[in-house]
Design a protein around this motif. Structure first.
Motif, short mmCIF file in Angstrom:
data_model
loop_
_atom_site.label_atom_id
_atom_site.label_comp_id
_atom_site.label_asym_id
_atom_site.label_seq_id
_atom_site.Cartn_x
_atom_site.Cartn_y
_atom_site.Cartn_z
N LEU A 36 -18.88 -26.26 -55.66
CA LEU A 36 -18.06 -26.65 -54.52
C LEU A 36 -16.57 -26.69 -54.86
O LEU A 36 -15.76 -27.09 -54.02
N THR A 38 -14.15 -24.49 -55.33
CA THR A 38 -13.23 -23.72 -54.50
C THR A 38 -13.04 -24.39 -53.14
O THR A 38 -11.91 -24.47 -52.62
N GLN A 39 -14.12 -24.90 -52.57
CA GLN A 39 -14.03 -25.57 -51.27
C GLN A 39 -13.26 -26.88 -51.37
O GLN A 39 -12.45 -27.21 -50.49
N ASP A 43 -9.96 -27.70 -49.25
CA ASP A 43 -9.97 -28.81 -48.29
C ASP A 43 -8.92 -29.87 -48.60
O ASP A 43 -8.41 -30.53 -47.70
N TRP A 167 -18.51 -31.64 -48.35
CA TRP A 167 -18.86 -31.64 -49.77
C TRP A 167 -19.17 -33.04 -50.31
O TRP A 167 -19.95 -33.19 -51.24
N ALA A 245 -20.08 -18.01 -52.46
CA ALA A 245 -20.32 -19.30 -53.11
C ALA A 245 -21.80 -19.56 -53.36
O ALA A 245 -22.19 -20.11 -54.40
#
Length: 400
Positions: A36, A38-39, A43, A167, A245
């Protein structure tokens, strides 16, 4: 056999099952973030440096938590000390579920402290309860560690999609198996230490003057650094090669699952050998070659490369824990050596993910980070040539 607070004793099979459940929960807090990453960066508007710090902090806290190992044995005992570490892991996982970078960093740090404490006490428990089968017992709980790592690496992104809550919720879900481990371990947690298993403060200090102990710690730390680089950055590296992903998470999970048989087979075979030097060098060599193949080799071979790399890396990690047990004479010295090797070792290991991330940010690619990965493995091999000798701490001056 392990006693409980009420004086009853549990059989080795029941203890082994409980240890396996504990071990399963000592990696999801570390491996669930990478898929997670990259997310999270997108974010929160973070930079690659923040991401590097996020992958480094829990590993650094593993080292800090490991420093509490000998005091925990003296004050609580091995079994209750493991329980205290599990409770910290659970609390940290729940904290991460609050969302936001402050809670994520704080929860990761708390979980890292708990993992470090429980992790350094497990070799002492193995030396105490499974001394005749140290390699096999170490391999079994290391296999459980790898299965926990792979499960979190592979399922966190699908869970995030399924839950639909972002996430933070996907990270918090790993508190459920941690809660199960806490409940399962309570019957084994005795409140008073076993005197023979409690290393004295003087013995712990003397250990820091042992060259062999430093070699064990160096090998433990540097080979662990390779694993935490993979946990934290392999998904991003694979996404940089064009994978999405989910696929990157699955490949990382496949590699982590492949660590399980490696962590069982390699230490079991190595423990029966005269020394472990050949196993150490061979496992590290394969780890580096195949990591480079994942980063730069043909995409058609990625599945095979992930499996082979995971097997070799699992073997390295299993060897790191096995040499702690084999280089110690008894449970007391195993606890002290484990605290030093994992305490200092994980502090050293934390530099790997951070350096890997910085190398990627500076270079904008994956060649420099891969060279750093190879350099860390070379350092691990040098330390492993000393740690793998057929000696005990306190004996090194007399030669092999």
């Amino acid at each position: 056999m392990t006693a409980t607070t009420d004086g009853k004793r549990h059989g080795p099979l029941l203890v082994g099952l409980a240890v396996t459940l504990v071990a399963f929960n000592l990696r999801p807090a570390l491996t669930s973030v990478g898929p997670l990453l990259t997310q999270i960066v997108a974010d929160t508007g973070s930079t690659a440096t923040t991401a590097a710090a996020l992958t480094t902090l829990p590993v650094l806290c593993l080292g800090l938590g490991g420093a509490f190992g000998p005091p925990a044995i003296r004050r609580l005992g091995v079994d209750a000390g493991i329980l205290a570490g599990l409770v910290a892991v659970l609390a940290g996982l729940l904290l991460r579920g609050l969302g936001g970078l402050p809670a994520l960093f704080a929860g990761s740090a708390l979980s890292g402290l708990g993992i470090g404490l429980s992790g350094v006490l497990l070799p002492a428990l193995v030396k105490r309860d499974f001394s005749r089968h140290a390699g096999r017992a170490t391999g079994l709980y290391t296999m459980a560690l790898c299965i926990g790592a792979g499960t979190a690496a592979g399922l966190t992104v699908p869970l995030e999609h399924w839950l639909g809550q972002g996430w933070a919720a996907a990270l918090a879900i790993w508190a459920l198996p941690a809660l199960a481990a806490v409940v399962a371990w309570i019957p084994f947690a005795r409140l008073r230490p076993t005197p023979a298993a409690a290393p004295s403060a003087k013995a712990a200090v003397r250990l820091w003057q042992e060259p062999l102990a430093w070699q064990v710690a160096g090998f433990m730390g540097l080979q662990s650094s390779l694993a935490y680089i993979q946990f934290g950055w392999l998904p991003a590296l694979l996404q940089g090669r064009g994978l999405d992903a989910v696929d990157a998470g699955y490949l990382t999970a496949l590699s982590a699952f492949a660590q399980a048989p490696g962590a069982l087979v390699v230490p079991t075979l190595a423990a029966g050998a005269r020394d472990q030097r050949g196993w150490i060098v061979g496992s590290l060599f394969v780890t580096v070659v195949v990591f480079a193949a994942l980063g730069f080799g043909p995409t058609k071979g990625m599945v095979v490369a992930a499996i082979v790399q995971g097997f070799a890396l699992g073997g390295c990690f299993g060897l790191g824990l096995t040499v702690i047990v084999l280089r110690a004479r008894d449970a007391a010295s195993a606890g002290a050596l484990s605290a030093m090797a994992q305490g200092f070792g994980y502090a050293l290991a934390s530099l790997g993910p951070f350096g890997f991330g910085l190398a990627h940010e500076v270079s904008g690619g994956w060649a420099w980070p891969t060279l750093l990965f190879a350099a860390v493995a070379l350092g691990a091999a040098i330390c492993g040539l000393g740690a793998g000798r057929n000696l005990h701490v306190g004996q090194a001056a007399r030669g092999p």
